[in-house]
Write a protein that holds these residues in place. Structure first.
Motif, PDB file in Angstrom:
ATOM      1  N   LEU A  66       0.840  -1.196   0.000  1.00 55.03           N
ATOM      2  CA  LEU A  66       0.000   0.000   0.000  1.00 55.03           C
ATOM      3  C   LEU A  66       0.878   1.250   0.000  1.00 55.03           C
ATOM      4  O   LEU A  66       0.603   2.209  -0.730  1.00 55.03           O
ATOM      5  CB  LEU A  66      -0.927  -0.003   1.210  1.00 55.03           C
ATOM      6  CG  LEU A  66      -1.836   1.223   1.356  1.00 55.03           C
ATOM      7  CD1 LEU A  66      -2.749   1.399   0.144  1.00 55.03           C
ATOM      8  CD2 LEU A  66      -2.674   1.128   2.629  1.00 55.03           C
ATOM      9  N   ASP A  67       1.924   1.237   0.786  1.00 51.73           N
ATOM     10  CA  ASP A  67       2.834   2.379   0.839  1.00 51.73           C
ATOM     11  C   ASP A  67       3.470   2.619  -0.524  1.00 51.73           C
ATOM     12  O   ASP A  67       3.540   3.766  -1.009  1.00 51.73           O
ATOM     13  CB  ASP A  67       3.904   2.126   1.899  1.00 51.73           C
ATOM     14  CG  ASP A  67       4.849   3.295   2.055  1.00 51.73           C
ATOM     15  OD1 ASP A  67       4.438   4.316   2.627  1.00 51.73           O
ATOM     16  OD2 ASP A  67       5.999   3.203   1.594  1.00 51.73           O
ATOM     17  N   ARG A  68       3.924   1.566  -1.177  1.00 50.47           N
ATOM     18  CA  ARG A  68       4.553   1.712  -2.499  1.00 50.47           C
ATOM     19  C   ARG A  68       3.536   2.189  -3.537  1.00 50.47           C
ATOM     20  O   ARG A  68       3.857   3.008  -4.412  1.00 50.47           O
ATOM     21  CB  ARG A  68       5.164   0.379  -2.937  1.00 50.47           C
ATOM     22  CG  ARG A  68       6.332  -0.090  -2.085  1.00 50.47           C
ATOM     23  CD  ARG A  68       7.090  -1.221  -2.776  1.00 50.47           C
ATOM     24  NE  ARG A  68       6.235  -2.350  -3.112  1.00 50.47           N
ATOM     25  CZ  ARG A  68       6.020  -3.388  -2.306  1.00 50.47           C
ATOM     26  NH1 ARG A  68       6.589  -3.414  -1.096  1.00 50.47           N
ATOM     27  NH2 ARG A  68       5.253  -4.396  -2.686  1.00 50.47           N
ATOM     28  N   ALA A  69       2.309   1.677  -3.451  1.00 51.45           N
ATOM     29  CA  ALA A  69       1.277   2.076  -4.416  1.00 51.45           C
ATOM     30  C   ALA A  69       0.952   3.562  -4.277  1.00 51.45           C
ATOM     31  O   ALA A  69       0.822   4.278  -5.282  1.00 51.45           O
ATOM     32  CB  ALA A  69       0.018   1.235  -4.219  1.00 51.45           C
ATOM     33  N   LEU A  70       0.819   4.038  -3.033  1.00 58.63           N
ATOM     34  CA  LEU A  70       0.524   5.448  -2.822  1.00 58.63           C
ATOM     35  C   LEU A  70       1.692   6.326  -3.280  1.00 58.63           C
ATOM     36  O   LEU A  70       1.489   7.395  -3.871  1.00 58.63           O
ATOM     37  CB  LEU A  70       0.216   5.703  -1.350  1.00 58.63           C
ATOM     38  CG  LEU A  70      -1.073   5.075  -0.807  1.00 58.63           C
ATOM     39  CD1 LEU A  70      -1.188   5.311   0.691  1.00 58.63           C
ATOM     40  CD2 LEU A  70      -2.290   5.598  -1.521  1.00 58.63           C
ATOM     41  N   THR A  71       2.899   5.869  -3.024  1.00 59.21           N
ATOM     42  CA  THR A  71       4.073   6.611  -3.475  1.00 59.21           C
ATOM     43  C   THR A  71       4.078   6.722  -4.996  1.00 59.21           C
ATOM     44  O   THR A  71       4.360   7.795  -5.556  1.00 59.21           O
ATOM     45  CB  THR A  71       5.363   5.916  -2.996  1.00 59.21           C
ATOM     46  OG1 THR A  71       5.378   5.894  -1.561  1.00 59.21           O
ATOM     47  CG2 THR A  71       6.597   6.634  -3.495  1.00 59.21           C
ATOM     48  N   ARG A  72       3.756   5.634  -5.671  1.00 61.25           N
ATOM     49  CA  ARG A  72       3.745   5.623  -7.140  1.00 61.25           C
ATOM     50  C   ARG A  72       2.649   6.536  -7.686  1.00 61.25           C
ATOM     51  O   ARG A  72       2.869   7.317  -8.623  1.00 61.25           O
ATOM     52  CB  ARG A  72       3.559   4.194  -7.654  1.00 61.25           C
ATOM     53  CG  ARG A  72       3.494   4.053  -9.170  1.00 61.25           C
ATOM     54  CD  ARG A  72       4.760   4.538  -9.862  1.00 61.25           C
ATOM     55  NE  ARG A  72       4.674   4.399 -11.298  1.00 61.25           N
ATOM     56  CZ  ARG A  72       5.275   3.434 -11.997  1.00 61.25           C
ATOM     57  NH1 ARG A  72       6.020   2.515 -11.372  1.00 61.25           N
ATOM     58  NH2 ARG A  72       5.164   3.389 -13.304  1.00 61.25           N
ATOM     59  N   LEU A  73       1.461   6.449  -7.116  1.00 62.11           N
ATOM     60  CA  LEU A  73       0.364   7.291  -7.586  1.00 62.11           C
ATOM     61  C   LEU A  73       0.665   8.770  -7.353  1.00 62.11           C
ATOM     62  O   LEU A  73       0.356   9.625  -8.192  1.00 62.11           O
ATOM     63  CB  LEU A  73      -0.936   6.890  -6.894  1.00 62.11           C
ATOM     64  CG  LEU A  73      -1.496   5.519  -7.287  1.00 62.11           C
ATOM     65  CD1 LEU A  73      -2.607   5.106  -6.336  1.00 62.11           C
ATOM     66  CD2 LEU A  73      -2.009   5.533  -8.729  1.00 62.11           C
ATOM     67  N   LYS A  74       1.284   9.069  -6.237  1.00 58.10           N
ATOM     68  CA  LYS A  74       1.672  10.456  -5.957  1.00 58.10           C
ATOM     69  C   LYS A  74       2.692  10.920  -6.996  1.00 58.10           C
ATOM     70  O   LYS A  74       2.622  12.048  -7.502  1.00 58.10           O
ATOM     71  CB  LYS A  74       2.234  10.554  -4.546  1.00 58.10           C
ATOM     72  CG  LYS A  74       2.382  11.986  -4.031  1.00 58.10           C
ATOM     73  CD  LYS A  74       2.957  11.983  -2.617  1.00 58.10           C
ATOM     74  CE  LYS A  74       2.014  11.316  -1.629  1.00 58.10           C
ATOM     75  NZ  LYS A  74       2.545  11.347  -0.235  1.00 58.10           N
ATOM     76  N   ARG A  75       3.642  10.055  -7.316  1.00 56.50           N
ATOM     77  CA  ARG A  75       4.647  10.383  -8.333  1.00 56.50           C
ATOM     78  C   ARG A  75       4.006  10.589  -9.705  1.00 56.50           C
ATOM     79  O   ARG A  75       4.459  11.411 -10.505  1.00 56.50           O
ATOM     80  CB  ARG A  75       5.681   9.256  -8.410  1.00 56.50           C
ATOM     81  CG  ARG A  75       6.938   9.623  -9.189  1.00 56.50           C
ATOM     82  CD  ARG A  75       7.793   8.397  -9.448  1.00 56.50           C
ATOM     83  NE  ARG A  75       7.324   7.660 -10.632  1.00 56.50           N
ATOM     84  CZ  ARG A  75       7.880   6.547 -11.076  1.00 56.50           C
ATOM     85  NH1 ARG A  75       8.888   5.996 -10.419  1.00 56.50           N
ATOM     86  NH2 ARG A  75       7.423   5.939 -12.148  1.00 56.50           N
ATOM     87  N   ASP A  76       2.920   9.855  -9.952  1.00 56.86           N
ATOM     88  CA  ASP A  76       2.199   9.992 -11.220  1.00 56.86           C
ATOM     89  C   ASP A  76       1.355  11.264 -11.275  1.00 56.86           C
ATOM     90  O   ASP A  76       0.727  11.541 -12.297  1.00 56.86           O
ATOM     91  CB  ASP A  76       1.286   8.782 -11.448  1.00 56.86           C
ATOM     92  CG  ASP A  76       2.051   7.521 -11.824  1.00 56.86           C
ATOM     93  OD1 ASP A  76       3.270   7.624 -12.094  1.00 56.86           O
ATOM     94  OD2 ASP A  76       1.444   6.431 -11.845  1.00 56.86           O
ATOM     95  N   GLY A  77       1.292  12.001 -10.172  1.00 58.70           N
ATOM     96  CA  GLY A  77       0.572  13.268 -10.165  1.00 58.70           C
ATOM     97  C   GLY A  77      -0.849  13.203  -9.666  1.00 58.70           C
ATOM     98  O   GLY A  77      -1.628  14.139  -9.884  1.00 58.70           O
ATOM     99  N   TYR A  78      -1.216  12.123  -8.971  1.00 58.12           N
ATOM    100  CA  TYR A  78      -2.586  11.993  -8.483  1.00 58.12           C
ATOM    101  C   TYR A  78      -2.796  12.818  -7.215  1.00 58.12           C
ATOM    102  O   TYR A  78      -1.962  12.853  -6.320  1.00 58.12           O
ATOM    103  CB  TYR A  78      -2.937  10.526  -8.224  1.00 58.12           C
ATOM    104  CG  TYR A  78      -3.319   9.808  -9.500  1.00 58.12           C
ATOM    105  CD1 TYR A  78      -4.645   9.681  -9.880  1.00 58.12           C
ATOM    106  CD2 TYR A  78      -2.332   9.310 -10.344  1.00 58.12           C
ATOM    107  CE1 TYR A  78      -4.995   9.063 -11.076  1.00 58.12           C
ATOM    108  CE2 TYR A  78      -2.669   8.689 -11.547  1.00 58.12           C
ATOM    109  CZ  TYR A  78      -4.003   8.571 -11.902  1.00 58.12           C
ATOM    110  OH  TYR A  78      -4.331   7.967 -13.089  1.00 58.12           O
TER     111      TYR A  78
END
Length: 351
Positions: A66-78
């Motif tokens: 979950l932590d990695r997924a949120l980090t990735r989505l944040k990096r994607d600009g969400y």
């Protein structure tokens, strides 16, 4: 054996589709598939629990993923938004960064113990959908009961309606096949009666279904503790967790209304959102969307996979994307949010 092979082939096909979606996304193709944003759905967030038989593994992810997924989505600009803010966000004009809203179904205690700290670290609002019967320990969770029962037994007898059948659970793949047989049984007849018979079978084999609920689901006190956090909110999820579309209209409406009353009693205000149990097309229909609106819900979410399109005005029958325990790679969350798998590959990553 055949069921196991089919499951492996399906997972391989889904993984391949997600990898292809990442490639297409990175090439800048099919950008319109992402729509305005996405609603993600989860169930359990907890450290891995190795089991001999785990038919519900798709319903649990690790806190680290979950932590990695949120980090990735944040990096994607969400932009991480509260679910209650979604109707206003959908109606807003002008270019906005894509949004992601996060939901968790059933009210598992690990949502408090393990999910909350991760969401707090990312300042990500989230909504937990609560079934009153689970929180109050009056109803069981049949899929968890079955998983535990089939894991502990080597032989099982049951009458599905055409006479007593016997199953040798030591045979390869037989546990999964029997689990699937029970799922078809529960969804193919009166659900209350079917779940009652599953509970009866469990008790005959010294397994108390309500003990499993107590061990895994938050009670009213814990739900109050959860919503004391400013990022957390509660939504309705009916009383009995039965498929609403298969109930008479009056009974479905009562399940929805009583669930809203229960949440209001905990939080002091009626919930804006409801999640339809199971959430599939045969479990939540346009009738449920109409009932939700009539009962004052602004948002109703399904488990039909998809992103939120600008033209989607039916806010009481919205799609969600499942963070699935079989695909715990951060890039897969990014692939799902892109909308490409649903557009190009027609995948149904059901929770």
């Amino acid at each position: 054996m055949q069921q196991g092979i089919r499951d492996c082939l399906k997972r391989a096909a889904i993984s391949g589709g997600l990898e292809t979606a990442i490639i297409l996304k990175n090439l800048g193709l099919m950008r319109d598939a992402a729509g305005l944003g996405a609603i993600f759905t989860l169930h359990h967030v907890r450290p891995p629990q190795p089991r001999r038989f785990a038919p519900n593994a798709h319903l649990e992810i690790s806190p680290e993923f979950l932590d990695r997924a949120l980090t990735r989505l944040k990096r994607d600009g969400y932009d991480f938004i509260a679910l209650d803010a979604l109707p206003e966000r959908m109606a807003s004009k002008g270019d906005r960064q894509p949004f992601a809203a996060f939901t968790l179904d059933d009210g598992s205690r690990d949502n408090l113990d393990h999910a909350l700290p991760v969401f707090a670290r990312h300042n990500a609002p989230f909504t937990v959908f609560v079934a009153q019967g689970l929180s109050e320990r009056t109803h069981s969770i049949w899929w968890e009961t079955l998983a535990d029962l089939l894991d502990r037994l080597d032989h099982l007898t049951f009458d599905f309606g055409a006479g007593t059948e016997s199953f040798d659970l030591d045979r390869a793949g037989q546990r999964q096949a029997v689990f699937a047989r029970f799922a078809t049984y529960v969804h193919g007849r009166d659900e209350r009666e079917a779940v009652g018979r599953v509970d009866e079978l469990a008790r005959k084999n010294d397994l108390e279904p309500l003990d499993l609920v107590c061990a895994s689901i938050m009670d009213r006190t814990e739900l109050k503790q959860l919503v004391a956090h400013p990022l957390a909110s509660l939504g309705a999820h009916t009383v009995s967790h039965r498929a609403l579309a298969r109930l008479p209209e009056a009974e479905a409406a009562a399940e929805m209304a009583l669930s809203a009353d229960y949440i209001a009693g905990i939080t002091g205000r009626r919930p804006a959102a409801i999640a339809y149990p199971y959430g599939t097309a045969d479990a939540a229909s346009s009738r449920e969307a109409r009932l939700a609106a009539e009962l004052g819900f602004a948002i109703g979410v399904t488990t039909r996979p998809g992103t939120i399109a600008a033209a989607n005005a039916a806010t009481t029958l919205l799609p969600r994307l499942s963070l699935n325990g079989h695909y715990q790679k951060a890039r897969y969350a990014s692939a799902l949010a892109s909308g490409i798998p649903m557009r190009q590959f027609k995948m149904l990553l059901r929770p």
